[in-house]
Every structure is written in structure tokens, then in C-alpha cells.
Design an enzyme around this catalytic site. Structure first.
Site, PDB file in Angstrom:
ATOM      1  N   THR A  30       0.820  -1.224   0.000  1.00  0.00           N
ATOM      2  CA  THR A  30       0.000   0.000   0.000  1.00  0.00           C
ATOM      3  C   THR A  30       0.840   1.255   0.000  1.00  0.00           C
ATOM      4  O   THR A  30       0.483   2.255  -0.632  1.00  0.00           O
ATOM      5  CB  THR A  30      -0.922  -0.009   1.257  1.00  0.00           C
ATOM      6  OG1 THR A  30      -1.812  -1.108   1.133  1.00  0.00           O
ATOM      7  CG2 THR A  30      -1.712   1.268   1.397  1.00  0.00           C
ATOM      8  N   ASP A  42       1.253  -6.325  -4.563  1.00  0.00           N
ATOM      9  CA  ASP A  42       0.508  -6.435  -3.313  1.00  0.00           C
ATOM     10  C   ASP A  42       1.136  -7.640  -2.593  1.00  0.00           C
ATOM     11  O   ASP A  42       1.368  -8.678  -3.229  1.00  0.00           O
ATOM     12  CB  ASP A  42      -0.963  -6.722  -3.646  1.00  0.00           C
ATOM     13  CG  ASP A  42      -1.848  -6.739  -2.419  1.00  0.00           C
ATOM     14  OD1 ASP A  42      -2.777  -5.934  -2.377  1.00  0.00           O
ATOM     15  OD2 ASP A  42      -1.619  -7.586  -1.518  1.00  0.00           O
ATOM     16  N   SER A  43       1.377  -7.535  -1.294  1.00  0.00           N
ATOM     17  CA  SER A  43       2.140  -8.615  -0.639  1.00  0.00           C
ATOM     18  C   SER A  43       1.361  -9.914  -0.524  1.00  0.00           C
ATOM     19  O   SER A  43       1.931 -10.938  -0.134  1.00  0.00           O
ATOM     20  CB  SER A  43       2.651  -8.177   0.728  1.00  0.00           C
ATOM     21  OG  SER A  43       1.612  -8.160   1.664  1.00  0.00           O
ATOM     22  N   SER A  44       0.100  -9.918  -0.865  1.00  0.00           N
ATOM     23  CA  SER A  44      -0.601 -11.210  -0.868  1.00  0.00           C
ATOM     24  C   SER A  44      -0.118 -12.088  -2.023  1.00  0.00           C
ATOM     25  O   SER A  44      -0.444 -13.278  -2.072  1.00  0.00           O
ATOM     26  CB  SER A  44      -2.124 -11.036  -0.877  1.00  0.00           C
ATOM     27  OG  SER A  44      -2.486  -9.944  -1.647  1.00  0.00           O
ATOM     28  N   THR A  79       1.657  -4.833   4.085  1.00  0.00           N
ATOM     29  CA  THR A  79       1.505  -5.306   5.469  1.00  0.00           C
ATOM     30  C   THR A  79       0.862  -6.695   5.561  1.00  0.00           C
ATOM     31  O   THR A  79       1.047  -7.390   6.555  1.00  0.00           O
ATOM     32  CB  THR A  79       0.639  -4.331   6.298  1.00  0.00           C
ATOM     33  OG1 THR A  79      -0.628  -4.178   5.658  1.00  0.00           O
ATOM     34  CG2 THR A  79       1.312  -2.983   6.435  1.00  0.00           C
ATOM     35  N   ASP A  80       0.120  -7.097   4.519  1.00  0.00           N
ATOM     36  CA  ASP A  80      -0.653  -8.347   4.634  1.00  0.00           C
ATOM     37  C   ASP A  80       0.223  -9.556   4.972  1.00  0.00           C
ATOM     38  O   ASP A  80      -0.151 -10.366   5.816  1.00  0.00           O
ATOM     39  CB  ASP A  80      -1.416  -8.627   3.332  1.00  0.00           C
ATOM     40  CG  ASP A  80      -2.578  -7.666   3.127  1.00  0.00           C
ATOM     41  OD1 ASP A  80      -2.845  -6.861   4.049  1.00  0.00           O
ATOM     42  OD2 ASP A  80      -3.211  -7.713   2.054  1.00  0.00           O
ATOM     43  N   GLN A 133      -4.710 -21.139  18.572  1.00  0.00           N
ATOM     44  CA  GLN A 133      -5.494 -20.077  17.934  1.00  0.00           C
ATOM     45  C   GLN A 133      -5.361 -18.771  18.716  1.00  0.00           C
ATOM     46  O   GLN A 133      -5.709 -17.709  18.220  1.00  0.00           O
ATOM     47  CB  GLN A 133      -6.969 -20.493  17.832  1.00  0.00           C
ATOM     48  CG  GLN A 133      -7.168 -21.629  16.851  1.00  0.00           C
ATOM     49  CD  GLN A 133      -8.584 -22.171  16.826  1.00  0.00           C
ATOM     50  OE1 GLN A 133      -9.536 -21.489  17.174  1.00  0.00           O
ATOM     51  NE2 GLN A 133      -8.720 -23.415  16.408  1.00  0.00           N
ATOM     52  N   CYS A 134      -4.875 -18.847  19.965  1.00  0.00           N
ATOM     53  CA  CYS A 134      -4.593 -17.624  20.738  1.00  0.00           C
ATOM     54  C   CYS A 134      -3.271 -17.069  20.269  1.00  0.00           C
ATOM     55  O   CYS A 134      -2.291 -17.803  20.164  1.00  0.00           O
ATOM     56  CB  CYS A 134      -4.445 -17.931  22.229  1.00  0.00           C
ATOM     57  SG  CYS A 134      -5.938 -18.461  23.018  1.00  0.00           S
TER      58      CYS A 134
HETATM   59  N1  ASP Z   1      -2.720  -5.443   0.418  1.00  0.00           N
HETATM   60  C1  ASP Z   1      -1.612  -4.628   0.842  1.00  0.00           C
HETATM   61  C2  ASP Z   1      -0.349  -5.463   0.785  1.00  0.00           C
HETATM   62  O1  ASP Z   1      -0.130  -6.271   1.645  1.00  0.00           O
HETATM   63  C3  ASP Z   1      -1.872  -4.089   2.202  1.00  0.00           C
HETATM   64  C4  ASP Z   1      -0.813  -3.175   2.751  1.00  0.00           C
HETATM   65  O2  ASP Z   1       0.238  -2.961   2.224  1.00  0.00           O
HETATM   66  O3  ASP Z   1      -1.064  -2.616   3.852  1.00  0.00           O
HETATM   67  O4  ASP Z   1       0.408  -5.335  -0.140  1.00  0.00           O
END
Ligand code: ASP
Length: 345
Positions: free
Chosen positions: A16, A60-62, A92-93, A281-282
Site C-alpha cells: 500500500t 501487493d504482498s498477498s 503489510t498483509d 489459535q490464541c
Molecule cells: N494489500 C496490501 C499489501 O499487503 C496491504 C498493505 O500494504 O497494507 O500489499
């Protein structure tokens, strides 16, 4: 006082922080590094020499996978001698996965790798990206009185906090403090000054050559328990071909229903040479296979406890160890060894 300016390489992979609104459909799309740095003229005022490297196609990091981790590590390897530190701009993902991966891949690391990104793109008025980037560059530049970098590990900087990268988890899609480190204290906090938590840092006493591990294998499946999970569902999941490690996402401190059919099924798979890892899961706290009867049973039949490792670190460490082609016993032994501060012993 440092007399020589630190040399930092800024590596842009996407996320992002570098995105702009696509005029056709209104979605956010990664754009070029030039575009991104044009929004922060303050970079020229930093107390470090700054060069940059951009991935050809920022993503996008996904989209990240182990090839993507290897690409980042390659850039670091090729520039390791020439620079004092590295700042990686990343979405961030999956930031916590990449941070975990780099921490395990880069053996004998003695230079700072600070990964950062933002919740709002750099071009937006209220962006959190400007502070995240400037503080990350400052942190990567800081040295001690002997001229050694203060940070000698892979970290994530986000919203005034620096965390050990392999202890992180993205927990919020909307807050600026999107990243948490539930089981390890911050390495530093950025206020008027950078306040280091010196006792939490990994400091190397002997400086060996950097060694990078590029081999991965993803023969792994995740099974998340929920109240009422059926034996049929579990049997189906555990019969997946080409899977050698099953990560069980269990309840609380590592518990599953105390049902003989479930225990027998896991036992049978263990006898076939499959490995099982118990991760809770915690997010906060650790798996303890000694507290409750169910955890004890899992321990008895050979399920390995992930202790206080994050889910992200568990997945990445498993992929790394599978890449080493170890025996079942070797895998179990190595999994419980601390590699880069991802596990409290
Ligand atoms: N979808 C974005 C990513 O992980 C989200 C981000 O950067 O905050 O690339």
C-alpha cells in the site's frame, strides 16, 4: 558520535505504501518507487547515504511466496558488503511471513534489515508511510560507539515501534498500529528519540560470513479446529497427498477435543511418518502440552509444540526445514531449536 554516514539500501517490493488509485476501477495498485519518493522530499535531509532498488513489478504482498522471499534475499546478498543496512518496503498483509522468512534465511546476519510499509498510500494526506519510512531509515543507520549497527537482525517498524520480525502478526486492517508482537517486547520505540530496548536485541559477538538458505518446500497443510469438527473432515484433510507436515491450530494452550477417534487418527498418521505441530489459535501466550489432559495426549503421540512461536513463524520455519529434506526425527528436533529469536527457550 558517528563520523561516517551509514549507507542504506532501500528495497521497494510493493504494498500500500507505494500504491495509487487506479482511475479505471478505483482499486489500489502498486506504482513506481520514483512516484513514492517524490512524496517525501525530506529524504534528502536524512543523516545517511541512501540508494534504492526497486522490484521490476512491485506487488501487493498477498502475491508473496518463497520465490519472492528469495528475490529479496538475493538483493541483500548482492549488496551486503556495500551497505550498512537495508530498509524493505513491503505490503503489510504478509509482512510477518516475509520477516520470518528473511530472519531464518539470513544466517550470521549482523546488519539491520528493517521492513516497513503503511496502511495508507504515501500520496495520501494522512499517510502513515512517511513516518514509518523515515524512522526505519534512521533506525537502520544507527551505530554503536564501536561502529557496529545497533540492530543486527530482521525487524519490522510500524507506528513508532520496532519489533523482532519473526515475532510479528498483522492484527488490524484499519488501525495505524496494524502490527503486534504478542510474545516479545518491542526492540525500540520511536519518540522524540529512538529508545532502544537493548536487552531485547540480538547482538552478535563473532562476525561470520553471511550464509543464505534459499531452499523451501511447502508440503504443509493447516488444520483449524472448531467446536464440532467431524472425524470425516479431519480424515479428508489428513489424507491430502504430498503433505508431510500438518499444523494443527488448536484451542487455548494447545487443546483439541479428547476424542479417541481423533487421537487415533493423528496417531495413525504419525506412524506413517507425518509430522504434526501444535499452534494455538490464541496469539498471546504459548502452547503448553503439559497443562491439560488433551495437550498431554498430543505430546504423548508425538505432536510437536510450537511453544510461543507465531503462526507465521511456524509456517515459514516448517517450509525451511522441509527444504532441508530431514528425517522425521531430524525435523522434530530442528523445529524445537531456536534459529533467529523466533522462539523463547
Ligand atoms: N494489500 C496490501 C499489501 O499487503 C496491504 C498493505 O500494504 O497494507 O500489499
Amino acid at each position: 558520535m558517528q563520523d561516517l554516514k551509514s549507507k542504506i539500501l532501500l528495497i521497494y517490493t510493493g504494498g500500500t505504501i507505494g500504491m495509487e488509485v487506479n482511475s479505471e476501477d478505483g482499486s489500489l495498485m502498486p506504482v513506481s518507487l520514483e512516484n513514492l519518493v517524490n512524496h517525501i522530499p525530506e529524504l534528502s535531509r536524512l543523516e545517511c547515504e541512501l540508494d534504492s532498488y526497486s522490484f521490476k513489478d512491485p506487488v501487493d504482498s498477498s502475491e508473496a511466496d518463497w520465490e519472492f522471499w528469495n528475490d529479496i534475499a538475493k538483493v541483500i546478498e548482492e549488496n551486503y558488503e556495500a551497505y550498512d543496512g537495508f530498509v524493505v518496503l513491503h505490503g503489510t498483509d504478509t509482512m510477518a511471513y516475509t520477516a520470518s522468512a528473511l530472519s531464518i534465511m539470513l544466517e550470521n546476519l549482523t546488519k539491520p534489515i528493517v521492513i516497513t510499509g503503511s496502511q495508507l498510500p504515501m500520496g495520501m494526506l494522512r499517510t502513515d508511510g512517511r513516518e514509518n519510512l523515515i524512522s526505519s531509515l534512521e533506525i537502520a543507520s544507527l551505530k554503536d560507539q564501536h561502529g557496529h549497527s545497533i540492530l543486527q537482525e530482521v525487524a519490522i517498524y510500524f507506528e513508532y515501534s520496532l519489533y523482532r520480525g519473526n515475532r510479528c502478526h498483522k492484527f488490524s486492517t484499519e488501525h495505524f498500529d496494524a502490527i503486534i508482537s504478542p510474545n516479545y517486547p518491542p526492540l525500540a520505540e520511536a519518540g522524540v528519540k529512538i529508545h532502544w530496548n537493548l536487552s531485547a536485541l540480538q547482538r552478535k559477538v563473532d562476525f561470520k560470513n553471511l550464509r543464505i538458505h534459499y531452499k523451501w518446500k511447502s508440503d504443509i497443510a493447516i488444520i483449524k479446529f472448531f467446536p464440532g469438527i467431524s472425524l470425516e473432515q479431519l480424515t479428508y484433510s489428513l489424507n491430502q497427498p504430498n503433505t508431510s507436515v500438518f499444523v494443527l491450530e488448536t484451542f487455548g494452550s494447545g487443546n483439541i477435543p479428547m476424542r479417541n477417534d481423533i487421537i487415533d487418527l493423528i496417531k495413525e498418521k504419525v506412524s506413517e511418518g507425518k509430522c504434526f505441530i501444535n499452534v494455538s489459535q490464541c496469539r498471546k501466550g504459548n502452547v503448553d502440552q503439559k497443562t491439560y489432559a488433551s495437550g498431554m495426549k498430543l505430546s504423548e503421540i508425538g505432536v510437536i509444540s510450537a511453544e510461543d512461536m507465531t503462526f507465521e513463524a511456524v509456517v515459514v520455519k516448517t517450509m525451511h526445514l522441509l527444504g532441508k529434506e530431514l528425517s522425521v526425527e531430524g525435523f522434530a528436533r530442528e523445529f524445537q531449536v531456536e534459529y533467529a529469536g523466533e522462539l523463547s527457550i
